[in-house]
Design an enzyme around this catalytic site. Structure first.
Site, short mmCIF file in Angstrom:
data_model
loop_
_atom_site.label_atom_id
_atom_site.label_comp_id
_atom_site.label_asym_id
_atom_site.label_seq_id
_atom_site.Cartn_x
_atom_site.Cartn_y
_atom_site.Cartn_z
N GLY A 40 -20.79 -1.13 -15.98
CA GLY A 40 -19.68 -1.19 -15.01
C GLY A 40 -20.02 -0.68 -13.63
O GLY A 40 -19.24 -0.86 -12.69
N GLY A 177 -14.82 11.05 7.88
CA GLY A 177 -14.82 9.59 7.81
C GLY A 177 -13.45 9.05 7.42
O GLY A 177 -12.98 9.25 6.30
N GLY A 179 -12.41 6.13 6.66
CA GLY A 179 -12.50 4.79 6.08
C GLY A 179 -11.68 4.73 4.80
O GLY A 179 -10.78 5.55 4.57
N ILE A 181 -12.45 5.21 1.54
CA ILE A 181 -12.55 6.31 0.56
C ILE A 181 -11.78 7.54 1.06
O ILE A 181 -10.99 8.14 0.32
CB ILE A 181 -14.03 6.67 0.29
CG1 ILE A 181 -14.70 5.53 -0.47
CG2 ILE A 181 -14.13 7.99 -0.48
CD1 ILE A 181 -16.15 5.78 -0.84
N LEU A 183 -9.29 7.83 3.08
CA LEU A 183 -7.82 7.69 3.09
C LEU A 183 -7.26 7.60 1.67
O LEU A 183 -6.19 8.15 1.38
CB LEU A 183 -7.40 6.50 3.94
CG LEU A 183 -7.88 6.59 5.40
CD1 LEU A 183 -7.44 5.36 6.19
CD2 LEU A 183 -7.37 7.86 6.09
N ASP A 310 -23.48 -4.94 -3.26
CA ASP A 310 -23.60 -3.90 -2.24
C ASP A 310 -25.02 -3.77 -1.68
O ASP A 310 -25.21 -3.23 -0.60
CB ASP A 310 -23.21 -2.53 -2.81
CG ASP A 310 -21.71 -2.31 -2.84
OD1 ASP A 310 -20.96 -3.28 -2.62
OD2 ASP A 310 -21.29 -1.15 -3.07
N LEU A 317 -17.59 -4.55 -1.45
CA LEU A 317 -16.39 -4.66 -2.27
C LEU A 317 -16.76 -5.25 -3.63
O LEU A 317 -17.61 -6.15 -3.71
CB LEU A 317 -15.36 -5.57 -1.60
CG LEU A 317 -14.79 -5.04 -0.28
CD1 LEU A 317 -13.94 -6.10 0.40
CD2 LEU A 317 -13.97 -3.77 -0.53
N HIS A 319 -15.11 -7.25 -5.60
CA HIS A 319 -14.85 -8.68 -5.81
C HIS A 319 -15.81 -9.56 -5.02
O HIS A 319 -16.06 -10.70 -5.41
CB HIS A 319 -13.39 -9.03 -5.50
CG HIS A 319 -12.84 -8.36 -4.29
ND1 HIS A 319 -12.44 -7.05 -4.28
CD2 HIS A 319 -12.64 -8.82 -3.04
CE1 HIS A 319 -12.00 -6.74 -3.07
NE2 HIS A 319 -12.12 -7.80 -2.30
N HIS A 442 13.29 -15.07 -5.48
CA HIS A 442 14.12 -14.07 -4.82
C HIS A 442 14.72 -13.15 -5.88
O HIS A 442 15.17 -13.65 -6.92
CB HIS A 442 15.25 -14.75 -4.05
CG HIS A 442 16.21 -13.78 -3.43
ND1 HIS A 442 15.90 -13.06 -2.30
CD2 HIS A 442 17.45 -13.38 -3.83
CE1 HIS A 442 16.92 -12.27 -2.01
NE2 HIS A 442 17.88 -12.45 -2.92
#
Ligand code: FAD
Ligand code: NAI
Length: 463
Positions: A40, A177, A179, A181, A183, A310, A317, A319, A442
Site C-alpha cells: 500500500g 509549510g 501545503g 499536509i 493544513l 511520485d 497524488l 490517484h 434535490h
C-alpha cells in the site's frame, strides 16, 4: 523458471499495486517487490488513509463539542481518548493494507518481500534472488523533503509520519509549510486542542490553487483558530529543556523572530525516492529535482524500464500514480492506455474541503485564454442551509468562445466528492451549458455545481 516474470514492479504504493493488479488481470505474470512490511506504500501506511481516518475522527470530536447542541443533541463535553483515536486510525491502515494483500493473492501476484535493486536490463535483485523480467516498472514513490539544518527526530520535530502518532495533543504546534499536509494535519491537532501556527515561505498557503479559493479558505482557517506567518521561513529549531525554540525570518530578508512550540511539523513537500535502486547501473536519467525522467509512454531512458507515480514529475497524488499504473499495465499487455493530465482532481480534506480540477483563473490569464466564470455560494443552496454547512462556493471556468469547461473549483462540505462530477464533465469535454441542462437530485450540495454552470453564461435560479 520460477523467477521469470512478464513484469516486475518495484514498490507497492498506489501506483505500483494498481499497475501490478491491472497487468495480472490482463494475463501477465507479475511480481511486486516491496520492502515495507505491509503493501500500500506511503498512501495506505503513512499518508492518505491514516490522515483521513484522523481527519474524520477529529472532525466528529469537534462537531460533538461545537455543533451538536444546535441540532438538539445534548451530550456532555466530549472527552478525548487519543489512544483509541490512534487505534481507530491503525485499524484503517490494517484493513486497507490487508485488502491489497488479498487482491495480490486473488490475482496471483507474487509479493517479493525486500528491497529491489535493478542489476541490469531485465534483472531485479531482491536479497539473494534475481528476478528476470521482460519489463520493469519503478514505483518507489517519495519521501519527506528535509529542511536544511532541521533534524527530524519524529518525536518533537516530526514529519507527517510522526504527526500521525503523537502521544499527546501538543499545546503549541508549529507547522513549517502551508501545503496540503500542514493544513490537513494542522486541522487534526487543532480540532483536538492544539494552538496551530503555520509558517509558509510564500505569500499564500496552497500554492497553485485558485487564488479566490485560497483567500476564502485562509479566512475560514483563521476563524478555526489557525495563525499564519506568511512570507516567512524557519531558519533554526532548537531543543530546550521544555519545548522548542523556532527562529523565523521574513522570506525576503529582515529581522529574525523567535517562536515557541511543543511540536514542529516539517511539511515542505516530498522528494522522489530512488535510494539504493541502482539507477546508475542501467543509465536511468533523473532531473535536477531527482525525479526519474520518462517519455510520454512512461518509459525511462533505459529500454524495458518504466516509472510511475511520485518518483516522476507531476502532482504527487495517489490517484495520479494509480492512473499511470493502470495505463502503463494496459500498454505493456498490448492494449491502449493513456492518462489525461488535464483532468486530475486535487482535494484538501479539511473542513470545509477544498477541491479543484483543471485550470485556475490565474493559469488561464497567464495562458491568455479568454474565459467566463460562474459562481454559486452554498449560502443559497437548500441542503447546505438545512444542514447549516453554508460555507464556500462552486466556481466554474469555461472557454469564452466554445463554453467548454476548463476548470472547476469548490470550497465546501463534501467538495471532494462533488469534484468527481466536474471531472466526469471535463473528461467528456462538456460545456457549462451541458452541466446546466442536467438534472441534479434535490436537495443536494451538488446542485450548487448546476447553479454555478447556469451562472457561467446566464443566471442561477436560486440567486
Ligand atoms: P508510494 O506510495 O510512496 O509507494 C512506494 C513504495 O515503494 C513504498 O511502499 C516503498 O517502501 C517502496 N519502495 C521504495 N523503494 C523500494 C525498493 N528499492 N524496493 C522495494 N520497495 C521499495 N495523495 C492523495 O491523492 N490523496 C491524499 O489524501 C493524500 N494524503 C496524503 C497524506 C500524507 C500524510 C502523505 C505523506 C501523502 C499523501 N498523499 C495523498 C500522497 C500519496 O500518498 C502519494 O502521492 C502516493 O502514495 C504515491 O504513490 P506511489 O505508488 O508513487 O508511491
Ligand atoms: P506541498 O507541496 O503541498 O506544500 C509544501 C508547502 O511548504 C508549500 O506551500 C511551500 O511553499 C512551503 N515551503 C517550502 N519550503 C518552505 C520553507 N523552507 N519554509 C516554509 N514553507 C516552505 O507539500 P506537503 O504539504 O508536504 O505535501 C507533500 C505532497 O503530498 C504534496 O505534493 C501533496 O500533493 C501530497 N499530499 C496530498 C494530500 C491530498 O491530496 N489531500 C494530502 C497530503 C499530502
Amino acid at each position: 523458471m520460477a523467477d521469470a516474470f512478464d513484469l516486475v514492479v518495484i514498490g507497492a504504493g498506489p501506483g505500483g499495486y494498481e499497475c501490478a493488479i491491472k497487468a495480472a488481470q490482463l494475463g501477465l505474470k507479475v511480481a511486486c517487490v516491496e520492502k515495507r512490511d505491509r503493501l500500500g506504500g506511503t498512501c495506505l501506511n503513512v499518508g492518505c488513509i491514516p490522515s483521513k481516518a484522523l481527519l474524520h475522527a477529529s472532525e466528529l470530536f469537534h462537531e460533538a463539542g461545537a455543533n451538536f447542541a444546535d441540532m438538539g443533541i445534548e451530550v456532555s463535553k466530549p472527552k478525548l481518548n487519543l489512544k483509541q483515536m490512534l487505534a481507530f486510525k491503525d485499524e484503517a491502515i490494517d484493513g486497507n493494507t490487508k485488502g491489497i494483500e488479498f487482491l495480490f493473492k486473488k490475482n496471483k501476484i507474487e509479493w517479493v518481500k525486500g528491497e529491489g535493486q535493478i542489476e541490469g536490463p531485465g534483472k531485479v535483485k531482491v536479497g539473494d534472488r534475481t528476478l528476470e523480467a521482460k519489463n520493469i516498472v519503478i514505483a518507489t514513490g517519495s519521501d519527506v523533503a528535509k529542511l536544511p539544518g532541521v533534524d527530524i527526530d519524529e518525536k518533537t520535530v516530526v514529519s507527517s509520519t510522526g504527526a500521525l502518532e503523537l502521544g499527546k495533543v501538543p499545546g503549541k504546534l508549529l507547522v513549517v509549510g502551508g501545503g496540503v499536509i500542514g493544513l490537513e494535519l494542522g486541522s487534526v491537532w487543532g480540532r483536538l486542542g492544539a494552538e496551530v501556527t503555520v509558517v509558509e515561505f510564500l505569500d499564500n498557503i496552497l500554492p497553485g490553487m485558485d487564488g479566490e479559493v485560497v483567500k476564502n479558505f485562509t479566512r475560514t482557517l483563521k476563524k478555526q483558530g489557525f495563525s499564519f506567518k506568511l512570507g516567512t521561513k524557519v531558519t533554526k529549531v532548537e531543543k530546550q529543556k521544555s519545548g522548542l525554540k523556532v527562529t523565523v525570518e521574513p522570506a525576503k530578508g529582515g529581522d529574525a523572530e523567535e517562536l515557541e512550540a511543543d511540536i514542529v511539523l516539517v511539511s515542505i513537500g516530498r522528494a522522489p525516492y530512488t535510494e539504493g535502486l541502482g539507477l546508475d547501473k542501467v543509465g536511468i536519467a533523473t532531473d535536477k529535482r531527482g525525479r526519474i525522467e520518462v517519455d510520454a509512454s512512461l518509459k525511462t531512458s533505459a529500454d524495458g524500464i518504466y516509472a510511475i507515480g511520485d518518483v516522476i514529475a507531476g502532482p504527487m497524488l495517489a490517484h495520479k500514480a494509480m492512473e499511470e499504473g493502470v495505463a502503463l499495465a494496459e500498454r505493456l499487455a498490448g492494449h491502449y492506455g493513456a492518462v489525461n493530465y488535464d483532468v486530475i482532481p486535487g482535494v484538501v480534506y479539511t473542513s470545509p474541503e477544498v477541491a479543484s480540477v483543471g485550470k485556475t483563473e490565474e493559469q488561464l490569464k497567464e495562458a491568455g485564454i479568454e474565459y467566463n466564470s460562474g459562481k454559486f455560494p452554498f449560502t443559497a443552496n437548500g441542503r447546505a442551509k438545512a444542514n447549516k454547512t453554508t460555507e464556500g462556493f462552486v466556481k466554474i471556468l469555461a472557454d469564452k468562445k466554445t463554453d467548454r469547461v476548463l476548470g472547476v473549483h469548490i470550497i465546501g462540505v463534501n467538495a471532494g466528492e462533488m469534484i468527481a462530477e466536474a471531472a466526469i464533465a471535463m473528461e467528456l469535454s462538456a460545456s457549462s451549458e451541458d452541466i446546466a441542462r442536467m438534472c441534479f437530485a434535490h436537495p443536494t450540495m451538488s446542485e450548487a455545481v448546476k447553479e454555478a454552470a447556469l451562472a457561467v453564461t446566464g443566471a442561477p435560479i436560486h440567486m
